[in-house]
Motif scaffolding. Structure first.
Motif, PDB file in Angstrom:
ATOM      1  N   ALA A 282     -14.384   6.187  -7.362  1.00 12.38           N
ATOM      2  CA  ALA A 282     -15.281   4.759  -7.959  1.00 12.38           C
ATOM      3  C   ALA A 282     -15.639   3.828  -8.590  1.00 12.38           C
ATOM      4  CB  ALA A 282     -17.445   5.380  -7.410  1.00 12.38           C
ATOM      5  N   HIS A 283     -15.091   4.452  -9.829  1.00 14.80           N
ATOM      6  CA  HIS A 283     -14.482   3.995 -11.023  1.00 14.80           C
ATOM      7  C   HIS A 283     -13.369   2.562 -10.307  1.00 14.80           C
ATOM      8  CE1 HIS A 283     -16.443   7.149 -13.725  1.00 14.80           C
ATOM      9  NE2 HIS A 283     -17.352   6.584 -13.271  1.00 14.80           N
ATOM     10  N   ALA A 284     -12.307   3.552 -10.360  1.00 18.25           N
ATOM     11  CA  ALA A 284     -11.054   2.877  -9.516  1.00 18.25           C
ATOM     12  C   ALA A 284     -11.359   1.490  -8.715  1.00 18.25           C
ATOM     13  CB  ALA A 284     -10.026   3.629  -9.582  1.00 18.25           C
ATOM     14  N   MET A 285     -12.774   1.832  -7.659  1.00 16.70           N
ATOM     15  CA  MET A 285     -12.536   0.701  -7.152  1.00 16.70           C
ATOM     16  C   MET A 285     -13.581   0.069  -7.686  1.00 16.70           C
ATOM     17  SD  MET A 285     -10.967   1.506  -3.935  1.00 16.70           S
ATOM     18  CE  MET A 285     -12.330  -0.154  -3.614  1.00 16.70           C
ATOM     19  N   LYS A 286     -14.328  -0.086  -8.753  1.00 14.85           N
ATOM     20  CA  LYS A 286     -15.505  -0.879  -9.495  1.00 14.85           C
ATOM     21  C   LYS A 286     -14.399  -2.315  -9.837  1.00 14.85           C
ATOM     22  CE  LYS A 286     -19.185  -1.308 -12.626  1.00 14.85           C
ATOM     23  NZ  LYS A 286     -19.274  -1.886 -12.395  1.00 14.85           N
ATOM     24  N   LEU A 287     -13.108  -1.633 -10.602  1.00 12.97           N
ATOM     25  CA  LEU A 287     -12.713  -2.565 -11.139  1.00 12.97           C
ATOM     26  C   LEU A 287     -11.557  -3.370  -9.964  1.00 12.97           C
ATOM     27  CD1 LEU A 287     -10.974  -0.393 -13.870  1.00 12.97           C
ATOM     28  CD2 LEU A 287     -12.511  -2.195 -14.333  1.00 12.97           C
ATOM     29  N   PHE A 288     -11.097  -2.981  -9.472  1.00 11.68           N
ATOM     30  CA  PHE A 288     -10.792  -3.747  -7.928  1.00 11.68           C
ATOM     31  C   PHE A 288     -11.570  -4.490  -7.496  1.00 11.68           C
ATOM     32  CE2 PHE A 288      -9.996  -3.596  -3.260  1.00 11.68           C
ATOM     33  CZ  PHE A 288      -8.664  -3.464  -3.491  1.00 11.68           C
ATOM     34  N   ASN A 289     -12.692  -3.820  -7.053  1.00 10.15           N
ATOM     35  CA  ASN A 289     -13.573  -4.819  -6.592  1.00 10.15           C
ATOM     36  C   ASN A 289     -13.620  -6.444  -7.617  1.00 10.15           C
ATOM     37  OD1 ASN A 289     -13.931  -4.017  -4.206  1.00 10.15           O
ATOM     38  ND2 ASN A 289     -16.090  -2.523  -4.846  1.00 10.15           N
ATOM     39  N   PHE A 290     -13.851  -5.875  -8.907  1.00 11.51           N
ATOM     40  CA  PHE A 290     -14.275  -6.906 -10.519  1.00 11.51           C
ATOM     41  C   PHE A 290     -13.085  -7.893  -9.955  1.00 11.51           C
ATOM     42  CE2 PHE A 290     -13.103  -8.254 -13.830  1.00 11.51           C
ATOM     43  CZ  PHE A 290     -14.196  -9.609 -14.528  1.00 11.51           C
ATOM     44  N   LEU A 291     -11.750  -7.462 -10.200  1.00  9.69           N
ATOM     45  CA  LEU A 291     -10.785  -8.439  -9.875  1.00  9.69           C
ATOM     46  C   LEU A 291     -10.678  -8.732  -8.947  1.00  9.69           C
ATOM     47  CD1 LEU A 291      -8.223  -5.697 -10.976  1.00  9.69           C
ATOM     48  CD2 LEU A 291      -8.769  -7.601 -12.323  1.00  9.69           C
ATOM     49  N   ILE A 292     -11.231  -8.197  -7.435  1.00  7.08           N
ATOM     50  CA  ILE A 292     -10.694  -9.182  -5.817  1.00  7.08           C
ATOM     51  C   ILE A 292     -11.950 -10.161  -6.114  1.00  7.08           C
ATOM     52  CG2 ILE A 292     -11.881  -9.204  -3.457  1.00  7.08           C
ATOM     53  CD1 ILE A 292      -8.879  -7.989  -3.987  1.00  7.08           C
ATOM     54  N   ALA A 293     -13.128 -10.122  -6.833  1.00  9.85           N
ATOM     55  CA  ALA A 293     -14.383 -11.013  -7.076  1.00  9.85           C
ATOM     56  C   ALA A 293     -14.253 -12.243  -8.091  1.00  9.85           C
ATOM     57  CB  ALA A 293     -15.801  -9.948  -7.717  1.00  9.85           C
ATOM     58  N   ARG A 294     -13.462 -11.882  -9.209  1.00 10.79           N
ATOM     59  CA  ARG A 294     -12.462 -13.002  -9.787  1.00 10.79           C
ATOM     60  C   ARG A 294     -11.619 -14.197  -8.978  1.00 10.79           C
ATOM     61  NH1 ARG A 294     -16.306 -14.980 -12.889  1.00 10.79           N
ATOM     62  NH2 ARG A 294     -14.740 -15.690 -14.279  1.00 10.79           N
ATOM     63  N   HIS A 295     -11.210 -13.632  -8.120  1.00  9.77           N
ATOM     64  CA  HIS A 295      -9.661 -14.815  -7.793  1.00  9.77           C
ATOM     65  C   HIS A 295      -8.177 -13.993  -7.904  1.00  9.77           C
ATOM     66  CE1 HIS A 295      -8.666 -16.010  -3.940  1.00  9.77           C
ATOM     67  NE2 HIS A 295      -8.282 -16.905  -4.496  1.00  9.77           N
ATOM     68  N   HIS A 296      -8.440 -12.144  -8.441  1.00  9.26           N
ATOM     69  CA  HIS A 296      -7.187 -12.155  -9.419  1.00  9.26           C
ATOM     70  C   HIS A 296      -6.073 -11.368  -8.183  1.00  9.26           C
ATOM     71  CE1 HIS A 296      -8.970 -14.144 -12.447  1.00  9.26           C
ATOM     72  NE2 HIS A 296      -9.807 -13.241 -12.792  1.00  9.26           N
ATOM     73  N   PRO A 297      -5.061 -11.298  -8.832  1.00  9.78           N
ATOM     74  CA  PRO A 297      -3.951 -10.967  -8.262  1.00  9.78           C
ATOM     75  C   PRO A 297      -4.314  -8.532  -7.881  1.00  9.78           C
ATOM     76  CG  PRO A 297      -2.692 -12.089  -9.497  1.00  9.78           C
ATOM     77  CD  PRO A 297      -4.391 -12.216  -9.357  1.00  9.78           C
ATOM     78  N   VAL A 298      -4.456  -8.525  -7.488  1.00  9.65           N
ATOM     79  CA  VAL A 298      -4.435  -6.536  -7.571  1.00  9.65           C
ATOM     80  C   VAL A 298      -2.827  -6.123  -7.391  1.00  9.65           C
ATOM     81  CG1 VAL A 298      -5.410  -4.369  -7.102  1.00  9.65           C
ATOM     82  CG2 VAL A 298      -6.787  -5.947  -6.748  1.00  9.65           C
ATOM     83  N   ALA A 299      -2.756  -5.241  -8.987  1.00  9.99           N
ATOM     84  CA  ALA A 299      -0.818  -4.867  -8.187  1.00  9.99           C
ATOM     85  C   ALA A 299      -1.075  -2.897  -8.624  1.00  9.99           C
ATOM     86  CB  ALA A 299      -1.023  -5.374  -9.508  1.00  9.99           C
ATOM     87  N   LEU A 300      -1.545  -2.588  -7.554  1.00 10.01           N
ATOM     88  CA  LEU A 300      -1.613  -1.381  -7.680  1.00 10.01           C
ATOM     89  C   LEU A 300      -0.405  -0.343  -8.223  1.00 10.01           C
ATOM     90  CD1 LEU A 300      -3.551  -0.674  -4.418  1.00 10.01           C
ATOM     91  CD2 LEU A 300      -4.497  -0.334  -6.938  1.00 10.01           C
ATOM     92  N   GLY A 301      -0.669   0.280  -9.646  1.00 11.21           N
ATOM     93  CA  GLY A 301       0.366   0.911 -10.147  1.00 11.21           C
ATOM     94  C   GLY A 301       0.745   2.684  -9.390  1.00 11.21           C
ATOM     95  N   SER A 302       1.501   3.310 -10.429  1.00 13.34           N
ATOM     96  CA  SER A 302       1.654   4.488  -9.753  1.00 13.34           C
ATOM     97  C   SER A 302       0.796   5.103 -10.376  1.00 13.34           C
ATOM     98  CB  SER A 302       3.218   4.768  -9.807  1.00 13.34           C
ATOM     99  OG  SER A 302       3.876   4.211 -11.078  1.00 13.34           O
ATOM    100  N   ILE A 303       0.746   6.736  -9.092  1.00 15.04           N
ATOM    101  CA  ILE A 303       0.156   8.092  -9.664  1.00 15.04           C
ATOM    102  C   ILE A 303       1.284   8.696 -10.036  1.00 15.04           C
ATOM    103  CG2 ILE A 303      -1.947   9.230  -9.662  1.00 15.04           C
ATOM    104  CD1 ILE A 303      -3.259   7.289  -7.174  1.00 15.04           C
ATOM    105  N   ALA A 304       0.750   9.256 -11.540  1.00 10.14           N
ATOM    106  CA  ALA A 304       1.471  11.102 -11.678  1.00 10.14           C
ATOM    107  C   ALA A 304       1.523  12.091 -10.742  1.00 10.14           C
ATOM    108  CB  ALA A 304       1.862  10.918 -13.037  1.00 10.14           C
ATOM    109  N   GLU A 305       2.366  13.068 -10.619  1.00 13.18           N
ATOM    110  CA  GLU A 305       1.945  13.985  -9.995  1.00 13.18           C
ATOM    111  C   GLU A 305       0.893  15.095 -11.127  1.00 13.18           C
ATOM    112  OE1 GLU A 305       4.918  16.742  -8.278  1.00 13.18           O
ATOM    113  OE2 GLU A 305       4.010  18.015  -9.227  1.00 13.18           O
ATOM    114  N   PRO A 306      -0.343  14.952 -10.626  1.00 10.71           N
ATOM    115  CA  PRO A 306      -1.542  15.590 -11.784  1.00 10.71           C
ATOM    116  C   PRO A 306      -1.081  17.152 -12.026  1.00 10.71           C
ATOM    117  CG  PRO A 306      -2.073  15.916  -9.479  1.00 10.71           C
ATOM    118  CD  PRO A 306      -1.021  14.964  -9.324  1.00 10.71           C
ATOM    119  N   ARG A 307      -1.680  17.981 -13.439  1.00 13.63           N
ATOM    120  CA  ARG A 307      -1.458  18.327 -13.658  1.00 13.63           C
ATOM    121  C   ARG A 307      -2.071  19.847 -12.549  1.00 13.63           C
ATOM    122  NH1 ARG A 307      -3.544  22.048 -19.316  1.00 13.63           N
ATOM    123  NH2 ARG A 307      -2.760  23.591 -18.674  1.00 13.63           N
ATOM    124  N   ALA A 308      -1.680  21.393 -12.063  1.00 12.82           N
ATOM    125  CA  ALA A 308      -2.004  21.986 -10.787  1.00 12.82           C
ATOM    126  C   ALA A 308      -2.233  23.363 -11.122  1.00 12.82           C
ATOM    127  CB  ALA A 308      -1.301  21.879  -9.764  1.00 12.82           C
TER     128      ALA A 308
END
Ligand code: FEO
Length: 168
Positions: free
Chosen positions: A51-77
């Motif tokens: 939800a935190h990620a989506m809050k920032l994602f939605n902010f960028l969309i609302a401001r009409h800025h391009p979203v560039a999704l980066g890569s996600i590293a493999e988490p510690r398991a």
């Protein structure tokens, strides 16, 4: 918005998704080791980070800025104990707080006031998140290796209720 702040917010979107993925890996470890309460806690934590990620994602969309999704590293398991899992959370949340602070400072320097207003929420949220995990780590250190106390704590973690989704 300036290119510098836009790039940093895009990076933070990926950082929040990384946190979500990392907590999902921790949920898996906990449930695999029969800590079902902690597993529940981490599933909710993973959803919150999403939800935190989506809050920032939605902010960028609302401001009409391009979203560039980066890569996600493999988490510690793999972890050695429930305490080790939560110590990893504590370290991770400290890093996120530093990222948010740096982002806020950049937005201030670059005079991106809308971003500052948006990031204010994250600063408050980090205070809460760091406190929650600090309390859990303190309790786990207190009970050490006592199985019945650890199971009590696991039950307590299992009682965590889902929070309303931010921005919903
Ligand atoms: Fe969204 Fe826990 O940082």
């Amino acid at each position: 918005m300036t290119p510098k702040v836009l790039s940093a917010i895009n990076q933070q979107v990926a950082a929040e998704f990384s946190a979500s993925f990392s907590y999902l890996a921790m949920a898996a470890w906990c449930e695999h080791h029969q800590f079902t309460g902690a597993g529940h806690w981490f599933r909710l934590q993973s959803q919150e980070e999403h939800a935190h990620a989506m809050k920032l994602f939605n902010f960028l969309i609302a401001r009409h800025h391009p979203v560039a999704l980066g890569s996600i590293a493999e988490p510690r398991a793999t972890f050695g104990s429930l305490l080790e899992v939560f110590e990893a959370v504590q370290a991770q949340e400290k890093v996120v707080s530093q990222q948010i602070d740096a982002l806020y400072e950049m937005a201030f320097t670059e005079k991106v006031f809308a971003a500052m207003a948006e990031l204010q929420w994250f600063i408050t949220e980090q205070v809460e998140e760091e406190k929650n995990v600090r309390d859990i780590v303190a309790k786990l250190r207190m009970v050490k290796d006592d199985p019945s106390s650890i199971l009590d704590l696991d039950r307590e973690l299992g009682a965590r209720a889902a929070e309303p989704v931010v921005g919903a």
